[in-house]
Scaffold this active site. Structure first.
Site, PDB file in Angstrom:
ATOM      1  N   GLN A  83       0.845  -1.198   0.000  1.00 49.56           N
ATOM      2  CA  GLN A  83       0.000   0.000   0.000  1.00 49.56           C
ATOM      3  C   GLN A  83       0.879   1.246   0.000  1.00 49.56           C
ATOM      4  O   GLN A  83       0.392   2.350  -0.148  1.00 49.56           O
ATOM      5  CB  GLN A  83      -0.906  -0.005   1.235  1.00 49.56           C
ATOM      6  CG  GLN A  83      -1.849  -1.189   1.311  1.00 49.56           C
ATOM      7  CD  GLN A  83      -2.466  -1.337   2.691  1.00 49.56           C
ATOM      8  OE1 GLN A  83      -3.476  -0.710   2.997  1.00 49.56           O
ATOM      9  NE2 GLN A  83      -1.833  -2.116   3.549  1.00 49.56           N
ATOM     10  N   VAL A  89       3.616   4.049  -1.059  1.00 49.74           N
ATOM     11  CA  VAL A  89       3.920   4.756  -2.316  1.00 49.74           C
ATOM     12  C   VAL A  89       5.376   5.218  -2.336  1.00 49.74           C
ATOM     13  O   VAL A  89       5.756   6.005  -3.185  1.00 49.74           O
ATOM     14  CB  VAL A  89       2.974   5.968  -2.482  1.00 49.74           C
ATOM     15  CG1 VAL A  89       1.522   5.507  -2.613  1.00 49.74           C
ATOM     16  CG2 VAL A  89       3.139   6.982  -1.349  1.00 49.74           C
ATOM     17  N   HIS A  94      -1.309   1.386  -4.356  1.00 51.28           N
ATOM     18  CA  HIS A  94      -1.685   2.805  -4.214  1.00 51.28           C
ATOM     19  C   HIS A  94      -0.777   3.732  -5.018  1.00 51.28           C
ATOM     20  O   HIS A  94      -0.702   4.939  -4.736  1.00 51.28           O
ATOM     21  CB  HIS A  94      -1.671   3.204  -2.729  1.00 51.28           C
ATOM     22  CG  HIS A  94      -2.738   2.539  -1.935  1.00 51.28           C
ATOM     23  ND1 HIS A  94      -2.732   2.487  -0.555  1.00 51.28           N
ATOM     24  CD2 HIS A  94      -3.845   1.850  -2.307  1.00 51.28           C
ATOM     25  CE1 HIS A  94      -3.795   1.823  -0.134  1.00 51.28           C
ATOM     26  NE2 HIS A  94      -4.486   1.423  -1.161  1.00 51.28           N
ATOM     27  N   CYS A  99      -1.548  18.502 -22.557  1.00 52.26           N
ATOM     28  CA  CYS A  99      -2.874  19.143 -22.639  1.00 52.26           C
ATOM     29  C   CYS A  99      -2.967  20.443 -21.843  1.00 52.26           C
ATOM     30  O   CYS A  99      -4.004  21.111 -21.885  1.00 52.26           O
ATOM     31  CB  CYS A  99      -3.941  18.160 -22.142  1.00 52.26           C
ATOM     32  SG  CYS A  99      -3.892  17.942 -20.351  1.00 52.26           S
ATOM     33  N   ASN A 142       2.950  -6.756  13.576  1.00 53.48           N
ATOM     34  CA  ASN A 142       2.509  -5.407  13.933  1.00 53.48           C
ATOM     35  C   ASN A 142       2.581  -5.261  15.453  1.00 53.48           C
ATOM     36  O   ASN A 142       2.048  -6.112  16.166  1.00 53.48           O
ATOM     37  CB  ASN A 142       1.062  -5.189  13.471  1.00 53.48           C
ATOM     38  CG  ASN A 142       0.645  -3.731  13.522  1.00 53.48           C
ATOM     39  OD1 ASN A 142       1.040  -2.995  14.427  1.00 53.48           O
ATOM     40  ND2 ASN A 142      -0.159  -3.319  12.564  1.00 53.48           N
ATOM     41  N   ALA A 171       8.531  -4.424  12.354  1.00 49.46           N
ATOM     42  CA  ALA A 171       8.916  -5.230  11.190  1.00 49.46           C
ATOM     43  C   ALA A 171      10.430  -5.316  11.051  1.00 49.46           C
ATOM     44  O   ALA A 171      10.974  -6.368  10.715  1.00 49.46           O
ATOM     45  CB  ALA A 171       8.313  -4.620   9.929  1.00 49.46           C
TER      46      ALA A 171
END
Ligand code: OAD
Length: 248
Positions: A101, A103, A119, A150, A213, A231
């Protein structure tokens, strides 16, 4: 911390692995998670106010500058031991899919090659109107800059609230989740859908589900194994135990 022997036994015979990661995996690289209190300049906003098409139409400069700030954070960040361990784990299994998830592109910078970006990626830019990826544009001083094709506004290539996820990536993620022997859910609060559905789909398909987690999530009670650790701590320990079990 130790890895449950039963988990190692299941990983010893597993061929197909799927991993879902969230912002928690990058927290140890200094990239804030979404539901941490925001620091500094942006303390007064919630991500929802900045990460929607409506917010962008309302104030494109504000949204562009927020992402510019996050881009500098990500550019300065380095993959942490959690990212590096996942890049190693990829090599141990015939089938391995890393659904993220995030980015920030830190998995790829750590050497992961089987990454599915649900994402988008903050280092890519696209035209708000046409949706096409834009790699270069004239620096006219406009903020946001204009699309060379454009003249529309440019935006980061990330998924905003109220926007659909990229279809191909979502299909690949669903296939990987329902066709794996072991599914890892790492560093995600498991509340933002449709990504949050994937661990439950894996469970329903009969996979062994492992959550990593430090905090409980809606998945915690249902996962077969919980490693309530950061982690960057749990994954290197898991890799060491996996390598040791393969040598013995
Ligand atoms: P969240 O900020 O919702 O959750 C981060 C999770 O990581 C929490 O459950 C923490 O307990 C956990 N965590 C924190 N530090 C950790 C560490 N060192 N190791 C492991 N876990 C740790 O982030 P996400 O679940 O990724 O979407 O959020 C999902 C989506 O919501 C994001 O992709 C973004 C956001 O809105 C969009 O923008 C579309």
């Amino acid at each position: 911390m130790t890895i449950p022997p039963e988990l190692l036994r299941r990983l010893a015979t597993a061929k197909r692995i799927a991993v879902l990661t969230g912002a928690g995996v990058s927290a140890e690289s200094g990239v804030p998670t979404f539901r941490d209190a925001q620091t500094g300049l942006w303390a007064k906003y919630t991500p929802e106010e900045l990460a929607t098409p409506r917010a962008f139409r309302r104030n494109p400069r504000l949204v562009w500058e927020w992402y510019a700030w996050r881009r500098t954070l990500v550019a300065d960040a380095k993959p942490n031991p959690g990212h590096l361990a996942l890049a190693q784990m990829e090599k141990l299994f015939p089938q391995f899919d890393l659904i993220t998830q995030n980015v920030d592109g830190l998995h790829q910078r750590a050497g992961s090659t089987r990454v599915i970006e649900l994402h988008g990626n903050i280092s890519r830019t696209k035209c708000f109107d046409e949706g096409a990826i834009v790699t270069s544009w004239e620096d006219t001083g406009d903020v946001p800059p204009k699309c060379p094709n454009c003249g529309g506004l440019l935006r980061p290539d990330v998924v905003w609230f109220e926007e659909p996820l990229p279809e191909t990536e979502m299909e690949r993620a669903a296939t990987a989740s329902t066709n794996c022997d072991v599914f890892f859910s790492i560093g995600t609060s498991t509340i933002v859908y449709p990504a949050a559905a994937l661990p439950f789909e894996a469970l329903c398909a009969g996979a062994t589900v492992v959550e990593i987690n430090p905090q409980p999530t809606p998945l915690t009670m249902l996962a077969q194994f919980n490693l309530p650790e950061a982690a960057g701590v749990a994954l290197p320990v898991l890799m060491k135990a996996l390598n040791a079990s393969r040598k013995s």
